[in-house]
Design a protein around this motif. Structure first.
Motif, PDB file in Angstrom:
ATOM      1  N   ALA A   1       0.959   6.949  -6.529  1.00 56.50           N
ATOM      2  CA  ALA A   1      -0.042   7.785  -6.994  1.00 56.50           C
ATOM      3  C   ALA A   1       0.139   9.170  -6.451  1.00 56.50           C
ATOM      4  CB  ALA A   1      -1.365   7.172  -5.979  1.00 56.50           C
ATOM      5  N   ARG A   2       1.154   9.462  -5.721  1.00 63.64           N
ATOM      6  CA  ARG A   2       1.651  10.871  -5.362  1.00 63.64           C
ATOM      7  C   ARG A   2       2.761  11.357  -6.262  1.00 63.64           C
ATOM      8  NH1 ARG A   2       1.489  10.491   1.382  1.00 63.64           N
ATOM      9  NH2 ARG A   2      -0.718  10.635   1.531  1.00 63.64           N
ATOM     10  N   GLY A   3       3.113  10.549  -7.122  1.00 59.32           N
ATOM     11  CA  GLY A   3       3.747  11.326  -7.902  1.00 59.32           C
ATOM     12  C   GLY A   3       5.339  10.634  -8.178  1.00 59.32           C
TER      13      GLY A   3
ATOM     14  N   GLU B   1      13.318   7.751  -5.749  1.00 61.11           N
ATOM     15  CA  GLU B   1      12.045   8.257  -5.215  1.00 61.11           C
ATOM     16  C   GLU B   1      11.252   7.471  -4.136  1.00 61.11           C
ATOM     17  OE1 GLU B   1      11.791  11.666  -8.881  1.00 61.11           O
ATOM     18  OE2 GLU B   1      10.549   9.823  -8.793  1.00 61.11           O
ATOM     19  N   ILE B   2      10.965   6.397  -4.386  1.00 58.99           N
ATOM     20  CA  ILE B   2      10.104   5.404  -3.878  1.00 58.99           C
ATOM     21  C   ILE B   2      10.811   5.252  -2.644  1.00 58.99           C
ATOM     22  CG2 ILE B   2       8.854   3.274  -3.659  1.00 58.99           C
ATOM     23  CD1 ILE B   2       8.571   3.470  -6.883  1.00 58.99           C
ATOM     24  N   THR B   3      12.131   4.780  -2.441  1.00 56.44           N
ATOM     25  CA  THR B   3      12.676   4.358  -1.197  1.00 56.44           C
ATOM     26  C   THR B   3      12.852   5.567  -0.308  1.00 56.44           C
ATOM     27  OG1 THR B   3      14.955   4.713  -2.265  1.00 56.44           O
ATOM     28  CG2 THR B   3      13.965   2.486  -2.268  1.00 56.44           C
TER      29      THR B   3
ATOM     30  N   PRO C   1       0.814  -1.305   0.064  1.00 56.74           N
ATOM     31  CA  PRO C   1       0.035   0.186   0.072  1.00 56.74           C
ATOM     32  C   PRO C   1       0.729   1.336   0.058  1.00 56.74           C
ATOM     33  CG  PRO C   1      -0.866  -1.374   1.668  1.00 56.74           C
ATOM     34  CD  PRO C   1       0.522  -1.842   1.146  1.00 56.74           C
ATOM     35  N   SER C   2       1.940   1.297   0.685  1.00 60.35           N
ATOM     36  CA  SER C   2       2.835   2.422   0.750  1.00 60.35           C
ATOM     37  C   SER C   2       3.411   2.725  -0.647  1.00 60.35           C
ATOM     38  CB  SER C   2       3.781   2.369   1.786  1.00 60.35           C
ATOM     39  OG  SER C   2       3.449   2.078   2.870  1.00 60.35           O
ATOM     40  N   ILE C   3       3.833   1.794  -1.282  1.00 58.19           N
ATOM     41  CA  ILE C   3       4.473   1.881  -2.628  1.00 58.19           C
ATOM     42  C   ILE C   3       3.396   2.385  -3.565  1.00 58.19           C
ATOM     43  CG2 ILE C   3       5.491   0.737  -4.717  1.00 58.19           C
ATOM     44  CD1 ILE C   3       6.608  -1.385  -2.546  1.00 58.19           C
ATOM     45  N   LEU C   4       2.092   1.835  -3.572  1.00 58.55           N
ATOM     46  CA  LEU C   4       1.273   2.271  -4.380  1.00 58.55           C
ATOM     47  C   LEU C   4       0.748   3.587  -4.076  1.00 58.55           C
ATOM     48  CD1 LEU C   4      -1.111  -0.798  -4.370  1.00 58.55           C
ATOM     49  CD2 LEU C   4       0.270  -0.037  -6.071  1.00 58.55           C
TER      50      LEU C   4
ATOM     51  N   ARG D   1      11.544   4.057 -14.921  1.00 58.24           N
ATOM     52  CA  ARG D   1      10.394   4.744 -14.211  1.00 58.24           C
ATOM     53  C   ARG D   1       9.153   3.750 -14.006  1.00 58.24           C
ATOM     54  NH1 ARG D   1      12.002  10.001 -13.493  1.00 58.24           N
ATOM     55  NH2 ARG D   1      13.508  10.814 -15.268  1.00 58.24           N
ATOM     56  N   TYR D   2       8.561   3.884 -12.911  1.00 55.63           N
ATOM     57  CA  TYR D   2       7.512   3.133 -12.639  1.00 55.63           C
ATOM     58  C   TYR D   2       6.221   4.104 -12.512  1.00 55.63           C
ATOM     59  CZ  TYR D   2      10.957  -0.264 -11.105  1.00 55.63           C
ATOM     60  OH  TYR D   2      11.978  -1.050 -11.255  1.00 55.63           O
ATOM     61  N   ARG D   3       4.988   3.345 -12.957  1.00 57.38           N
ATOM     62  CA  ARG D   3       3.932   4.230 -12.760  1.00 57.38           C
ATOM     63  C   ARG D   3       2.790   3.316 -12.480  1.00 57.38           C
ATOM     64  NH1 ARG D   3       0.384   4.737 -17.204  1.00 57.38           N
ATOM     65  NH2 ARG D   3       1.175   3.678 -18.937  1.00 57.38           N
ATOM     66  N   LEU D   4       1.681   3.777 -11.984  1.00 56.12           N
ATOM     67  CA  LEU D   4       0.353   3.109 -11.666  1.00 56.12           C
ATOM     68  C   LEU D   4      -0.351   3.003 -13.094  1.00 56.12           C
ATOM     69  CD1 LEU D   4      -1.284   4.712  -8.510  1.00 56.12           C
ATOM     70  CD2 LEU D   4       0.125   2.549  -8.727  1.00 56.12           C
TER      71      LEU D   4
END
Length: 121
Positions: free
Chosen positions: A44-46, A52-54, A37-40, A91-94
């Motif tokens: 979602a927040r950009g 950036e995720i870590t 959930p935190s990764i998602l 890059r990762y995105r939803l």
């Protein structure tokens, strides 16, 4: 709950069969794992890049992020794009499914805020 309220609550489930429930269980199993959930939410927040995720998700190790991103990608919730630069950029995105899932998780987040006490320590 009155009979009318019970009937209204059951309506969304009127067209749900066992196969739908099993598929939902598989998705919830992935989403329910620690860090997912935190990764998602970070995506979602950009956040787009691994670092950036870590940075956004405190306490998440690189190894665990790699594992969770692969799981979320295999569930078609996250898309990985390799940009052929020097050095290579990823890059990762939803995905549209991932964005739809974030919307579906919002009522659960509201429930948690209303009913689950936060650890204030």
């Amino acid at each position: 709950m009155t009979s009318a309220q019970t009937d209204r609550a059951a309506v969304p489930w009127a067209h749900t069969d066992e196969a739908d429930c099993q598929h939902a269980s598989r998705i919830l199993e992935i989403v329910g794992q620690r860090w997912s959930p935190s990764i998602l939410l970070a995506l979602a927040r950009g956040a787009q890049r691994f670092t950036e995720i870590t940075t956004v998700v405190a306490g998440l190790s690189s190894r665990m992020l790699t594992l969770r991103l692969k799981q979320l990608e295999s569930a078609r919730l996250v898309e990985r794009t390799v940009i052929p630069t020097t050095p290579v950029s990823v890059r990762y995105r939803l995905t549209p499914q991932g964005l739809d899932l974030i919307t579906a998780l919002q009522p659960i987040a509201g429930f948690v805020q209303r009913w689950e006490p936060r650890d204030r320590s």
